[in-house]
Design an enzyme around this catalytic site. Sequence first.
Site, mmCIF file in Angstrom:
data_model
loop_
_atom_site.group_PDB
_atom_site.id
_atom_site.type_symbol
_atom_site.label_atom_id
_atom_site.label_comp_id
_atom_site.label_asym_id
_atom_site.label_seq_id
_atom_site.Cartn_x
_atom_site.Cartn_y
_atom_site.Cartn_z
ATOM 1 N N ALA A 117 0.289 -1.088 0.044
ATOM 2 C CA ALA A 117 -0.063 0.364 0.405
ATOM 3 C C ALA A 117 1.011 1.120 -0.054
ATOM 4 C CB ALA A 117 -0.540 -0.122 1.230
ATOM 5 N N HIS B 25 3.877 -14.112 -13.050
ATOM 6 C CA HIS B 25 4.516 -12.988 -13.913
ATOM 7 C C HIS B 25 5.098 -13.136 -14.875
ATOM 8 C CE1 HIS B 25 3.707 -10.811 -10.899
ATOM 9 N NE2 HIS B 25 5.041 -10.804 -10.158
HETATM 10 C C1 BG6 Z 1 6.860 -9.844 -6.479
HETATM 11 C C2 BG6 Z 1 6.813 -11.092 -5.712
HETATM 12 O O1 BG6 Z 1 5.060 -10.016 -7.266
HETATM 13 O O2 BG6 Z 1 7.139 -9.422 -7.731
HETATM 14 C C3 BG6 Z 1 8.638 -10.516 -5.912
HETATM 15 O O3 BG6 Z 1 6.105 -11.732 -4.881
HETATM 16 C C4 BG6 Z 1 9.188 -10.103 -6.588
HETATM 17 O O4 BG6 Z 1 8.900 -11.101 -5.384
HETATM 18 C C5 BG6 Z 1 8.113 -9.102 -7.155
HETATM 19 O O5 BG6 Z 1 10.258 -8.871 -6.213
HETATM 20 C C6 BG6 Z 1 9.066 -7.682 -9.018
HETATM 21 O O6 BG6 Z 1 7.744 -6.878 -9.091
HETATM 22 P P1 BG6 Z 1 9.252 -5.574 -9.707
HETATM 23 O O7 BG6 Z 1 7.082 -4.945 -10.293
HETATM 24 O O8 BG6 Z 1 9.645 -5.181 -8.627
HETATM 25 O O9 BG6 Z 1 9.534 -6.730 -11.119
#
Ligand code: BG6
Length: 489
Positions: free
Chosen positions: A18, A241
């Site tokens: 948040a 992802h």
């Molecule tokens: C999150 C994971 O979904 O994505 C994390 O739980 C990870 O472990 C993060 O660090 C990475 O996101 P971004 O946007 O920083 O690449």
Amino acid sequence: EKEDTVSITVVGASGDLAKKKIFPALFALYYEDCLPKHFTVFGYARSKMTDAELRVMISRTLTCRIDKSENCGEKMEQFLGRCFYHSGQYDSDEGFAELDTKLKVHEVGRVSNRLFYLSIPPNIFIDAVRCASTSASSANGWTRVIVEKPFGRDSESSAALTRDLKQYLVEDQIFRIDHYLGKELVENLSVLRFSNLIFEPLWSRQYIRNVQFIFSENFGTEGRGGYFDNYGIIRDIMQNHLLQILALFAMETPVSLDAEDIRNEKVKVLRSMKPLQLDDVVVGQYKGHTEGGVTYPAYTDDKTVPKGSLTPTFAAAALFINNARWDGVPFLMKAGKALGSKRAEIRVQFRHVPGNLFKTKLGPDHDRSTNELVIRVQPDEAIYLKINNKVPGLSMRLDRSNLNLHYAARYSKEIPDAYERLLLDAIGGERRLFIRSDELDAAWALFTPLLKELEEKKVEPELYLYGSEGPVKAHHLAYRYKVQWGDSD
Ligand code: BG6
């Protein structure tokens, strides 16, 4: 649709997500004049806090990302003036009923569209959904709920969560976030494919040798070990992802850009893949070391991680799509924490040119000289195509060069954070970037047998040094399919 009125309640307002992402994204949307005219933001959490204290807390993480002028400070004040707080338990009908009363004060005389962002741990998800939907849902507008992973740990727990959610909400009200879908270069994937003549005709087994989806972070779990240890890198990054990006990459042309049409195509891709086997995967875990006076901790040094944990912090996997377009093409994934660099990218390696006249000029490294399209999702967003080119001069010498679309050089405007796009879409009722329940089921179906086997057989992850490029076995996995992982260039 640009709604006139919306109340956004961030449930779990004092949590990390948040503070770091949701409130700053809402401010950025306000700054860009993308929020409905009448909006209010409510923080809801257990701790006692006044509105003023919430504003101080939020203001610490707001940045003038877009515009550093004084005007930004003024906008920030205006935005903070629309932020309020209500303290209550996550499973308290009374707490949410009080929130409802407060929301009504702001909505008086207007339609009360309500968005709840659940930024809370999974064990209290359903309680909060129950209370929000029974005691604080809109009387005359829409009520939507944004939920974020983890959506269970496997097929069964995810299905149970969906079932529970659907006791209180219909599918249309549930906005499951995968924040990678909100990233600019992921959003651009369909434009690249479907709006340029030169890519789509090559987008198949006929021309593509393999596709790689690479996620690496140059830091470890750092205090998040308690959460992470329950999930591991396959559930944390790959099953969501990377798989989402793969589905967008590989799907057939959708009938239209409508959410349902796109999600229908994504589900088809996921369902055309066979569940992963142990043999298709390499798992690793980082170990600590000291170098140049700096000590890098092992994963198991994290106080919140149980001693002797076998949870993978790295995984590489080979997946195949069993359809006419992709039969036999390896889709390789690699994801890891505490590696040498931070990057997320898609690498498309094309086949050799048949009967290449210049083969002898390409030198001993001929096998690595095929065209490669790289979509660098982050950092330093770029799309580049590696081509063979004649080195200028009188001799016929070739080298590999990049046709390069480097975002920072091409576009002066800053790239919005993924959460800005996703929040904007949730407010507007655009579901394209949110995960439908059948997509989620299909994604879990691919990984669940493997995850169970890893856990049942207590497969030991290969240890790799913090800051290295990960387990050596990841290379062996790629070689098995005559593939080399792309370099980060
Ligand atoms: C999150 C994971 O979904 O994505 C994390 O739980 C990870 O472990 C993060 O660090 C990475 O996101 P971004 O946007 O920083 O690449």
